[in-house]
Write a protein that holds these residues in place. Structure first.
Motif, PDB file in Angstrom:
ATOM      1  N   VAL A 185       0.829  -1.214   0.000  1.00 60.92           N
ATOM      2  CA  VAL A 185       0.000   0.000   0.000  1.00 60.92           C
ATOM      3  C   VAL A 185       0.860   1.260   0.000  1.00 60.92           C
ATOM      4  CG1 VAL A 185      -2.148  -0.869   0.981  1.00 60.92           C
ATOM      5  CG2 VAL A 185      -0.297  -0.214   2.529  1.00 60.92           C
ATOM      6  N   ASN A 186       0.394   2.253  -0.713  1.00 61.56           N
ATOM      7  CA  ASN A 186       0.935   3.599  -0.628  1.00 61.56           C
ATOM      8  C   ASN A 186      -0.277   4.539  -0.488  1.00 61.56           C
ATOM      9  OD1 ASN A 186      -0.238   3.807  -3.136  1.00 61.56           O
ATOM     10  ND2 ASN A 186       1.697   3.717  -4.255  1.00 61.56           N
ATOM     11  N   ARG A 187      -0.031   5.830  -0.530  1.00 63.16           N
ATOM     12  CA  ARG A 187      -1.116   6.779  -0.297  1.00 63.16           C
ATOM     13  C   ARG A 187      -2.254   6.620  -1.315  1.00 63.16           C
ATOM     14  NH1 ARG A 187      -0.105  12.892   1.648  1.00 63.16           N
ATOM     15  NH2 ARG A 187      -2.083  13.017   2.735  1.00 63.16           N
ATOM     16  N   ASP A 188      -1.888   6.387  -2.565  1.00 63.16           N
ATOM     17  CA  ASP A 188      -2.918   6.280  -3.614  1.00 63.16           C
ATOM     18  C   ASP A 188      -3.790   5.037  -3.419  1.00 63.16           C
ATOM     19  OD1 ASP A 188      -1.847   8.563  -4.883  1.00 63.16           O
ATOM     20  OD2 ASP A 188      -0.293   7.327  -5.773  1.00 63.16           O
TER      21      ASP A 188
ATOM     22  N   MET B 294      10.159   1.558  -6.531  1.00 61.46           N
ATOM     23  CA  MET B 294       8.939   0.833  -6.155  1.00 61.46           C
ATOM     24  C   MET B 294       9.284  -0.471  -5.443  1.00 61.46           C
ATOM     25  SD  MET B 294       6.004  -0.976  -8.363  1.00 61.46           S
ATOM     26  CE  MET B 294       6.953  -2.462  -8.180  1.00 61.46           C
TER      27      MET B 294
ATOM     28  N   GLU C 181       9.895  -0.639  -1.724  1.00 64.37           N
ATOM     29  CA  GLU C 181       8.734  -0.748  -0.822  1.00 64.37           C
ATOM     30  C   GLU C 181       8.556  -2.187  -0.318  1.00 64.37           C
ATOM     31  OE1 GLU C 181       6.736   1.717   0.138  1.00 64.37           O
ATOM     32  OE2 GLU C 181       7.287   3.315  -1.258  1.00 64.37           O
TER      33      GLU C 181
ATOM     34  N   THR D 113       1.602  -5.692   4.940  1.00 70.11           N
ATOM     35  CA  THR D 113       0.664  -4.803   4.241  1.00 70.11           C
ATOM     36  C   THR D 113      -0.615  -4.626   5.058  1.00 70.11           C
ATOM     37  OG1 THR D 113       1.560  -5.446   2.099  1.00 70.11           O
ATOM     38  CG2 THR D 113      -0.645  -4.489   2.096  1.00 70.11           C
TER      39      THR D 113
ATOM     40  N   ASN E  27       0.181  -2.230   7.701  1.00 69.54           N
ATOM     41  CA  ASN E  27       0.338  -0.875   7.160  1.00 69.54           C
ATOM     42  C   ASN E  27      -0.998  -0.217   6.862  1.00 69.54           C
ATOM     43  OD1 ASN E  27       3.107  -0.861   7.328  1.00 69.54           O
ATOM     44  ND2 ASN E  27       3.419  -1.640   5.246  1.00 69.54           N
TER      45      ASN E  27
ATOM     46  N   MET F 297      -1.512   3.279   8.536  1.00 68.32           N
ATOM     47  CA  MET F 297      -1.404   4.441   7.646  1.00 68.32           C
ATOM     48  C   MET F 297      -2.757   5.068   7.317  1.00 68.32           C
ATOM     49  SD  MET F 297       1.459   2.714   5.129  1.00 68.32           S
ATOM     50  CE  MET F 297       1.632   4.031   3.925  1.00 68.32           C
TER      51      MET F 297
END
Ligand code: ZN
Length: 259
Positions: free
Chosen positions: A112-115, A178, A181, A220, A223, A227
């Motif tokens: 996962v990232n912000r998007d 990437m 991550e 994940t 996270n 997050m």
């Protein structure tokens, strides 16, 4: 025998009645049907005659009816599935679901990232016109074996064991950053200091990459909660559950990681 869920695309009414556990069960049952489809298409010689008879009664999906109504009715997906971009794991197929049933977030290595988190918050936090929650009930983090992205991260962390399996032309490319991550998952997978006599074999490397892929699913999941306050609150309020699973690309089976 269970009625195939692909004949019942999700509606607002069905979603309002559904619990997070129901959502998980719908995916579990869908994967069982997918495995049955695989079994039927891989007949053993002794039951060839039986397979031929079963194939005659295959139900058809009413795609025309669904597409013609979709813009006026909207969408009511019951789950978000975060999976890898790997071409061998199309989510609707391996869970035997229909158009409109699942929000898909796909990214190499299913992290996962912000998007991705923003997309999940949208998917799980939707309200209908009367203010009732009609978001997805389940977030499933779906890793898989033989993952090229995890293998790429493993090659960066343990260059003494793995050959590099991707090409990055310059520091401005995006693939290298990437894959960084995914390095916490690789570093969190034992052994931290591989035996050089063992780690160059394909068997060792596949086992390590598959275990790192499981570590990555667990990280994940953590996270997502760490997050995203919005998703954490939905989980605390029992509106959403987050589960992890692994998909086996060699036999089609999805195995839940956490009971
Ligand atoms: Zn992958």
């Amino acid at each position: 025998m269970t009625t195939p869920n692909y004949l019942n695309p999700m509606t607002e009414e069905a979603l309002l009645k559904m619990t997070p556990e129901d959502a998980l069960d719908r995916l579990v049952q869908g994967n069982k049907r997918f495995l049955e489809e695989i079994r039927k298409s891989c007949p053993h010689e002794e039951d060839e005659e039986e397979q031929e008879q079963e194939q005659v009664v295959e139900p058809k999906r009413d795609l025309c009816d669904f597409i013609s109504k979709t813009s006026s009715v909207g969408q009511f997906p019951f789950a978000v599935v975060l999976s890898c971009i790997d071409s061998r794991m199309p989510t609707e197929t391996l869970f035997d679901q229909f158009i409109g049933d699942i929000f898909n977030a796909r990214i190499a290595g299913n992290f996962v990232n912000r998007d991705i988190l923003g997309s999940m918050e949208f998917a799980c936090g939707r309200l209908n016109e009367t203010g009732k929650l009609i978001g997805a009930k389940l977030i499933l983090v779906l890793g898989h074996n033989h993952c090229g992205a995890i293998a790429g991260a493993a090659a960066s962390v343990h260059p003494e064991c793995f050959n590099k399996n991707y090409e990055v032309e310059s520091v401005d490319d995006n693939l290298g950053p990437m894959l960084k991550e995914l390095e916490p998952a690789v570093k969190g997978t034992k052994p931290e200091d591989p035996d050089l006599n063992e780690c160059k074999t394909k068997e060792w490397q596949q086992d390590f990459v598959n275990r790192a892929a499981k570590t990555n699913v667990e990280l994940t999941k953590e996270n997502i909660i760490c997050m995203s306050n919005a998703l954490k609150k939905l989980v605390e309020d029992d509106k959403v559950i987050i589960r992890g699973a692994m998909y086996d690309i060699t036999n089609g089976r999805v195995t839940l990681l956490d009971e």
